[in-house]
Motif scaffolding. Structure first.
Motif, PDB file in Angstrom:
ATOM      1  N   PRO A 124       0.831  -1.211   0.000  1.00 50.99           N
ATOM      2  CA  PRO A 124       0.000   0.000   0.000  1.00 50.99           C
ATOM      3  C   PRO A 124       0.862   1.258   0.000  1.00 50.99           C
ATOM      4  N   GLY A 125       0.464   2.254  -0.784  1.00 56.53           N
ATOM      5  CA  GLY A 125       1.270   3.463  -0.876  1.00 56.53           C
ATOM      6  C   GLY A 125       0.452   4.729  -0.915  1.00 56.53           C
ATOM      7  N   ARG A 126       1.110   5.841  -0.676  1.00 55.88           N
ATOM      8  CA  ARG A 126       0.475   7.154  -0.796  1.00 55.88           C
ATOM      9  C   ARG A 126       1.398   8.068  -1.586  1.00 55.88           C
ATOM     10  N   LEU A 127       0.812   9.067  -2.226  1.00 51.00           N
ATOM     11  CA  LEU A 127       1.547  10.059  -2.995  1.00 51.00           C
ATOM     12  C   LEU A 127       1.363  11.406  -2.318  1.00 51.00           C
ATOM     13  N   VAL A 128       2.476  12.129  -2.076  1.00 52.03           N
ATOM     14  CA  VAL A 128       2.437  13.391  -1.334  1.00 52.03           C
ATOM     15  C   VAL A 128       3.022  14.508  -2.189  1.00 52.03           C
ATOM     16  N   PHE A 129       2.301  15.617  -2.265  1.00 46.94           N
ATOM     17  CA  PHE A 129       2.757  16.817  -2.958  1.00 46.94           C
ATOM     18  C   PHE A 129       3.056  17.886  -1.908  1.00 46.94           C
ATOM     19  N   ALA A 130       4.251  18.474  -1.973  1.00 47.78           N
ATOM     20  CA  ALA A 130       4.670  19.462  -0.974  1.00 47.78           C
ATOM     21  C   ALA A 130       5.247  20.693  -1.659  1.00 47.78           C
ATOM     22  N   THR A 131       4.998  21.859  -1.075  1.00 51.69           N
ATOM     23  CA  THR A 131       5.580  23.109  -1.567  1.00 51.69           C
ATOM     24  C   THR A 131       6.180  23.868  -0.390  1.00 51.69           C
ATOM     25  N   THR A 132       7.092  24.787  -0.706  1.00 51.07           N
ATOM     26  CA  THR A 132       7.789  25.553   0.333  1.00 51.07           C
ATOM     27  C   THR A 132       7.189  26.949   0.462  1.00 51.07           C
ATOM     28  N   ALA A 133       6.854  27.334   1.677  1.00 54.35           N
ATOM     29  CA  ALA A 133       6.282  28.655   1.936  1.00 54.35           C
ATOM     30  C   ALA A 133       7.363  29.725   1.903  1.00 54.35           C
ATOM     31  N   GLY A 134       6.952  30.995   1.755  1.00 55.11           N
ATOM     32  CA  GLY A 134       7.887  32.105   1.806  1.00 55.11           C
ATOM     33  C   GLY A 134       8.600  32.157   3.141  1.00 55.11           C
ATOM     34  N   GLY A 135       9.906  32.382   3.116  1.00 56.98           N
ATOM     35  CA  GLY A 135      10.682  32.437   4.337  1.00 56.98           C
ATOM     36  C   GLY A 135      11.153  31.086   4.834  1.00 56.98           C
ATOM     37  N   ALA A 136      10.846  30.024   4.090  1.00 56.55           N
ATOM     38  CA  ALA A 136      11.242  28.678   4.498  1.00 56.55           C
ATOM     39  C   ALA A 136      12.180  28.068   3.461  1.00 56.55           C
ATOM     40  N   ALA A 137      12.856  26.982   3.847  1.00 54.05           N
ATOM     41  CA  ALA A 137      13.789  26.302   2.947  1.00 54.05           C
ATOM     42  C   ALA A 137      13.411  24.849   2.704  1.00 54.05           C
ATOM     43  N   ASP A 138      12.404  24.353   3.437  1.00 54.11           N
ATOM     44  CA  ASP A 138      11.964  22.968   3.297  1.00 54.11           C
ATOM     45  C   ASP A 138      10.487  22.935   2.913  1.00 54.11           C
ATOM     46  N   ALA A 139      10.124  21.982   2.067  1.00 58.15           N
ATOM     47  CA  ALA A 139       8.755  21.874   1.590  1.00 58.15           C
ATOM     48  C   ALA A 139       7.847  21.269   2.653  1.00 58.15           C
ATOM     49  N   THR A 140       6.592  21.723   2.661  1.00 54.50           N
ATOM     50  CA  THR A 140       5.573  21.240   3.588  1.00 54.50           C
ATOM     51  C   THR A 140       4.476  20.533   2.806  1.00 54.50           C
ATOM     52  N   GLU A 141       4.003  19.417   3.325  1.00 49.96           N
ATOM     53  CA  GLU A 141       2.945  18.674   2.636  1.00 49.96           C
ATOM     54  C   GLU A 141       1.698  19.540   2.457  1.00 49.96           C
ATOM     55  N   LEU A 143      -0.855  18.303  -0.201  1.00 52.41           N
ATOM     56  CA  LEU A 143      -1.891  17.403  -0.719  1.00 52.41           C
ATOM     57  C   LEU A 143      -1.369  15.987  -0.691  1.00 52.41           C
ATOM     58  N   ARG A 144      -2.238  15.038  -0.302  1.00 53.97           N
ATOM     59  CA  ARG A 144      -1.860  13.629  -0.340  1.00 53.97           C
ATOM     60  C   ARG A 144      -3.005  12.779  -0.884  1.00 53.97           C
ATOM     61  N   ILE A 145      -2.629  11.733  -1.615  1.00 46.82           N
ATOM     62  CA  ILE A 145      -3.567  10.706  -2.056  1.00 46.82           C
ATOM     63  C   ILE A 145      -3.135   9.433  -1.355  1.00 46.82           C
ATOM     64  N   ASP A 146      -3.986   8.906  -0.461  1.00 48.39           N
ATOM     65  CA  ASP A 146      -3.551   7.766   0.330  1.00 48.39           C
ATOM     66  C   ASP A 146      -3.868   6.446  -0.356  1.00 48.39           C
ATOM     67  N   SER A 147      -3.580   5.351   0.338  1.00 45.73           N
ATOM     68  CA  SER A 147      -3.689   4.028  -0.266  1.00 45.73           C
ATOM     69  C   SER A 147      -5.127   3.613  -0.555  1.00 45.73           C
ATOM     70  N   THR A 148      -6.104   4.269   0.057  1.00 45.37           N
ATOM     71  CA  THR A 148      -7.510   3.937  -0.209  1.00 45.37           C
ATOM     72  C   THR A 148      -8.126   4.831  -1.280  1.00 45.37           C
ATOM     73  N   GLY A 149      -7.354   5.791  -1.789  1.00 50.34           N
ATOM     74  CA  GLY A 149      -7.863   6.681  -2.814  1.00 50.34           C
ATOM     75  C   GLY A 149      -8.398   7.990  -2.275  1.00 50.34           C
ATOM     76  N   GLN A 150      -8.326   8.194  -0.949  1.00 50.33           N
ATOM     77  CA  GLN A 150      -8.782   9.458  -0.380  1.00 50.33           C
ATOM     78  C   GLN A 150      -7.797  10.577  -0.715  1.00 50.33           C
ATOM     79  N   VAL A 151      -8.330  11.779  -0.878  1.00 44.87           N
ATOM     80  CA  VAL A 151      -7.526  12.958  -1.187  1.00 44.87           C
ATOM     81  C   VAL A 151      -7.632  13.941  -0.029  1.00 44.87           C
ATOM     82  N   PHE A 152      -6.495  14.388   0.480  1.00 38.28           N
ATOM     83  CA  PHE A 152      -6.455  15.331   1.592  1.00 38.28           C
ATOM     84  C   PHE A 152      -5.724  16.590   1.153  1.00 38.28           C
ATOM     85  N   ILE A 153      -6.320  17.736   1.413  1.00 37.00           N
ATOM     86  CA  ILE A 153      -5.682  19.015   1.143  1.00 37.00           C
ATOM     87  C   ILE A 153      -5.559  19.770   2.463  1.00 37.00           C
TER      88      ILE A 153
END
Length: 211
Positions: A124-141, A143-153
């Motif tokens: 089972p797997g999930r796919l995670v999309f992350a972007t970095t906010a202004g003033g930051a250097a690391d991306a934050t999650e 949106l995710r699509i989990d192993s059951t097909g649910q989408v979280f924003i």
């Protein structure tokens, strides 16, 4: 040199352990805080995108195309397939722009992770999309699509939804969902609620005609 021929053709070769392969430059460059063993480094000599493009092309009379595979085993021995665990990272695409100092900071990343208890032929797997906010250097999650097909924003939990979309609002947000006309013309809401456009529909929002 670390390069060994594997056959009679010039393209059949391997790069030995501890060595790297750099295409388009005389030496390796650091990115994301590391120095990758395989690098394609280019300039703008070939149009706007330069000569640092990578291409994979399939020529065969079937329905399959080229593929890029990311693999992960929990063994430190090459070829040993030790089972991964829940939340293990399988592969990540990271976007590192120059910030005037180096290419260590992230702008965005797309990652695949184990999302449950894996077993033989069960991953089972999930796919995670992350972007970095202004003033930051690391991306934050974001949106995710989990192993059951649910989408979280904006979050990773829901109210016991089996399959669906969950959007977590900010504390001071009033609108959680907006439909906007691309024509930029004011539209009214002509119907909303229990409108059956199809036998399976139980909630529909319809846009009014433009002025």
């Amino acid at each position: 040199t670390g390069i060994t021929s594997l056959g009679t053709q010039a393209a059949d070769f391997k790069v030995g352990d501890g060595y790297g392969l750099v295409v388009g430059h005389t030496g390796a460059l650091a990115i994301g805080g590391h120095t990758p063993e395989l690098q394609v480094i280019g300039s703008a000599a070939d149009g706007n995108y330069g000569d640092s493009r990578i291409s994979m092309q399939m020529f065969k009379a079937n329905g399959f195309g080229a593929r890029l595979h990311f693999g992960k085993s929990r063994s430190g021995t090459l070829g040993t397939m030790t089972r991964v665990e829940d939340d293990d990272e399988i592969g990540v695409i990271v976007f590192n722009p120059a910030d005037g100092t180096d290419m260590t900071s992230e702008a965005a990343r797309i990652g695949a992770y184990i999302d449950g208890a894996p077993d033989g032929n069960d991953t089972p797997g999930r796919l995670v999309f992350a972007t970095t906010a202004g003033g930051a250097a690391d991306a934050t999650e974001r949106l995710r699509i989990d192993s059951t097909g649910q989408v979280f924003i904006g979050g990773t939990a829901n109210d016991n939804i089996t399959v669906g979309l969950t959007i977590d609002q900010g504390a001071n947000d009033d609108n959680i969902f907006t439909l906007r006309s691309s024509s930029r013309i004011a539209h009214g809401l002509t119907s909303m609620g229990f409108v059956n456009m199809d036998t399976a529909d139980y909630f529909t929002i319809r846009k009014g005609s433009g002025a």
